[in-house]
Scaffold this active site. Structure first.
Site, mmCIF file in Angstrom:
data_model
loop_
_atom_site.group_PDB
_atom_site.id
_atom_site.type_symbol
_atom_site.label_atom_id
_atom_site.label_comp_id
_atom_site.label_asym_id
_atom_site.label_seq_id
_atom_site.Cartn_x
_atom_site.Cartn_y
_atom_site.Cartn_z
ATOM 1 N N ALA A 1 -32.272 -65.186 25.099
ATOM 2 C CA ALA A 1 -33.532 -64.461 24.449
ATOM 3 C C ALA A 1 -34.393 -65.573 24.290
ATOM 4 O O ALA A 1 -35.770 -65.322 24.457
ATOM 5 C CB ALA A 1 -33.205 -63.612 23.221
ATOM 6 N N TYR A 2 -33.981 -66.863 23.708
ATOM 7 C CA TYR A 2 -34.922 -68.001 23.650
ATOM 8 C C TYR A 2 -35.483 -68.500 24.834
ATOM 9 O O TYR A 2 -36.605 -68.697 25.001
ATOM 10 C CB TYR A 2 -34.099 -68.614 22.505
ATOM 11 C CG TYR A 2 -35.245 -69.700 21.885
ATOM 12 C CD1 TYR A 2 -36.352 -69.357 21.175
ATOM 13 C CD2 TYR A 2 -34.777 -71.294 21.978
ATOM 14 C CE1 TYR A 2 -37.143 -70.567 20.594
ATOM 15 C CE2 TYR A 2 -35.582 -72.209 21.354
ATOM 16 C CZ TYR A 2 -36.715 -72.105 20.793
ATOM 17 O OH TYR A 2 -37.568 -72.864 20.297
ATOM 18 N N GLY A 3 -34.460 -68.895 25.605
ATOM 19 C CA GLY A 3 -34.675 -69.777 26.898
ATOM 20 C C GLY A 3 -35.521 -68.978 27.928
ATOM 21 O O GLY A 3 -36.468 -69.398 28.366
#
Ligand code: ZN
Length: 686
Positions: free
Chosen positions: A583-585
């Site tokens: 989700a972050y990457g």
């Protein structure tokens, strides 16, 4: 105006300073100097000066008569005993016999006779203080005394108010000549308890600190009473009917006009400070009154901060569609102001033999009917000084016109003061910092990286706005940096919140030059198992949040027409994804594409867009517990985990802040990603 003298406070000051070895005379001198400095109707920003004649011992143990007089760089509001350096009095008194004395000689004699050779330069009005026989001498450019001093018949009015309690001194540039004229005026009227310096200000004398101070209060009160009793009623004192476009739309256009008028020769970036109380707005809206300001400075002391005259603009239109026309007219008006100033310099410099170097030709005060009055400066602090002085000037002019005619010093005297070497010495003692004149907005500003970044920019001279979802935390970080740092609540995922935040920044500083888009969130989970809301939430903050602030900043930068810098925290994840961080990457990878898009579409506007990919920084996104857990999982110590990079050193939030500053300073770099991770082969750009 009431006396603020208190026997108890005075005794306390004497006792407190005695502990530091300061005698009673200098202690009381410091006490009443601070009383004067505490009232903006009397003294503003380093204005005014005070002295006491006393006896001290020199290094030989001999008693010497000294004049303790305000030193350059001290402000009466916060002055300490060291702010009144002691100068041997007898050598100063001997100067009076001389026919002439150059400014350089005067400064040299004053410095040579300091008891402490490290003390600051004594005030440029030192000799005037020395030549008066009284123990305590107080001098201010108080608002009411200036309204009287700037009348064409100031001497006549002075007699009416004070009879022979005050002697009048015609206008002379401060220094040796003025000191001699003041001494002569006093000797012609030895009962005088003070002096009115025509077109300049007022002095009071006393045998004690209390007497000199309370005479100042009484004299200024008498001026106020005279003004109240003789003022012609104004027919239209009310606030204006005009309703202009908001400051947030108007001020960036003013910055653009400054930039264009400055050209290549002068710095074009200026920070603004808007004043708009009822009296200011009424003044700005009244053509007759605002034109009075063009006659010159209320007191010569102001000229190095405000220049001789303000720039007066037309009222901006209410509707946004009319603003472009207003912007063009404003650009012409600022350019005209600069041309008129350059012609004034050339004309006057010729008069004095062509020996002066020109100062920048841009206005320090801009009157905008319907909006207010803008002070300008190299940073917010300087712009605020101009704003404070302007508020006092407006009161002096309004009152001067109500009782007669505002008639300040003329052009020759203005130039002599503005280009007087001793006045110039008060300015620009320290070199301008690398990011002076820049306004920086930092999102996620209350977090570890955001706060460290804000501090790094402030240390380079920039004015900073801290944006954070937590408004109280933003305000607290702002307060920890400086009184001029702004804390703003802002939800970067909400376009209305972003617009409101940038409107506040623009109204506060005049615009935005650098955006550090740093707010982010690290949501975890295997990508295939991730709830859709989690992924969308991640994109809302880590992608759209950056887009929202960048779009707003670019709109302001384009209005300013002076380029700008967009800096983004894309994190290591943008180029080196890790398991469970999808989700972050993915959102950070999309953000990196966004950075490049801004770089390629806005290079022609002079707007640079760069990214920083920090890794393993202690912050809200990488808490102590997470560090402990990860170190345990890898079987290494926390220090080894945090220093798990080529340099084997922990990378801190301060390192990230300094890297953002470096990117802001790299004027020919755009579309770049810079690492600040101590060296990580997997995250190296390829
Ligand atoms: Zn003065």
């Amino acid at each position: 105006m009431e006396s603020r003298w208190s026997d108890m406070e005075a005794a306390r000051a004497v006792a407190r300073y005695a502990e530091r070895g300061v005698g009673e005379d200098l202690a009381l001198r410091t006490y009443t100097a601070r009383l004067l400095g505490a009232d903006p109707r009397l003294v503003l920003h380093g204005g005014g000066n005070t002295s006491v004649k006393t006896v001290m011992r020199d290094v030989y143990g001999d008693e010497v008569r000294v004049l303790c007089v305000k030193g350059s760089g001290w402000d009466l509001a916060t002055i300490e005993p060291a702010g009144h350096p002691a100068v041997r009095l007898d050598p100063l008194l001997r100067l009076r016999q001389l026919e002439r004395l150059s400014d350089e000689e005067m400064v040299s004699v004053q410095r040579a006779n300091l008891l402490d050779s490290n003390a600051p330069n004594p005030s440029v009005e030192t000799l005037l203080h020395a030549f008066m026989p009284h123990k305590f001498v107080d001098h201010t450019h108080s608002v009411a005394s200036v309204s009287i001093a700037d009348q064409p018949d100031a001497e006549e009015i002075c007699r009416r108010i004070f009879a022979d309690r005050i002697a009048c001194v015609p206008y002379i540039l401060p220094g040796f000549g003025l000191a001699k004229a003041a001494a002569a005026a006093f000797e012609a009227n030895p009962r005088a308890e003070g002096l009115l310096l025509v077109k300049h200000g007022i002095f009071s004398f006393g045998a004690s600190a209390k007497e000199a101070y309370e005479r100042m209060i009484e004299f200024v009160t008498l001026c106020e009473n005279y003004i109240a009793a003789t003022a012609r009623p104004r027919t239209k004192p009310q606030a204006p009917e005009l309703e202009a476009a908001p400051a947030s739309s108007v001020l960036p256009l003013l910055r653009r006009a400054f930039g264009e008028a400055a050209g290549a020769k002068w710095p074009g970036r200026w920070v603004a400070d808007l004043r708009n109380g009822p009296q200011i707005e009424a003044f700005a809206a009244n053509e007759e009154l605002r034109l009075c300001a063009l006659r010159g400075p209320a007191t010569p002391d102001h000229i190095i901060r405000l220049k001789g005259r303000p720039l007066i603009l037309d009222a901006p239109p209410r509707d946004r569609s009319g603003l472009e026309g207003w912007a063009q007219a404003t650009t012409r008006a600022v350019a005209d102001y600069a041309r008129v100033y350059e012609a004034y310099f050339a004309r006057q410099n010729e008069r004095v033999g062509g020996i002066k170097k020109p100062l920048d030709p841009l206005p320090r005060v801009v009157v905008i009917p319907g909006l207010g009055i803008v002070g300008t400066g190299r940073d917010k602090a300087e712009a605020k000084v101009a704003g404070d002085l302007v508020e006092a000037v407006v009161r002096s002019i309004v009152d001067a016109e109500a009782i007669g005619r505002y008639e300040p010093i003329g052009e020759d005297d203005q130039f002599d003061m503005e280009y007087w070497s001793l006045e110039q010495a008060k300015l620009g003692k320290t070199a301008e910092k690398r990011l002076a004149r820049h306004v920086v907005a930092v999102t996620g500003g209350a977090g570890a990286i955001g706060a460290a970044t804000a501090k790094a920019f402030a240390a380079e001279g920039a004015d900073v706005a801290i944006l954070d979802i937590d408004g109280a935390a933003a305000a607290a970080i702002a307060a920890s940096i400086s009184a001029n740092t702004l804390g703003v609540q802002c939800d970067v995922t909400d376009t209305a919140s972003v617009s409101a935040a940038f409107a506040r920044i623009t109204a506060a500083f005049g615009g935005v030059d650098i955006l550090v888009s740093n707010a982010g969130v690290a949501l975890t989970g295997m990508i295939a198992d991730l709830p859709e809301e989690t992924l969308r939430r991640s994109f809302e903050i880590n992608f759209f949040g950056h887009q929202n602030v960048a779009r707003e900043a670019v709109a302001i930068m384009k209005r300013q027409g002076q380029g700008g810098v967009l800096l983004f925290n894309v994190s290591k994840q943008a180029v080196n994804p890790g398991p469970n961080f999808g989700a972050y990457g993915t959102s950070k990878a999309a953000l990196l594409a966004l950075v490049r898009q801004y770089a390629l579409e806005h290079g022609a506007d002079g707007i640079r867009a760069n990214a920083l990919n920090p890794d393993r920084i202690r912050s809200g996104l990488l808490s102590s517990e997470m560090i402990a857990e990860r170190a345990r999982a890898r079987g290494v110590s926390e220090a080894e985990y945090m220093g798990g990079n080529l340099l084997r050193q922990e990378v801190t939030a301060e390192d990230v802040g300094r890297a953002f500053v470096a990117q802001a300073l790299m004027r020919k770099t755009t579309g770049d990603v810079m690492t600040v991770d101590g060296g990580n082969v997997a995250a190296m750009m390829r």
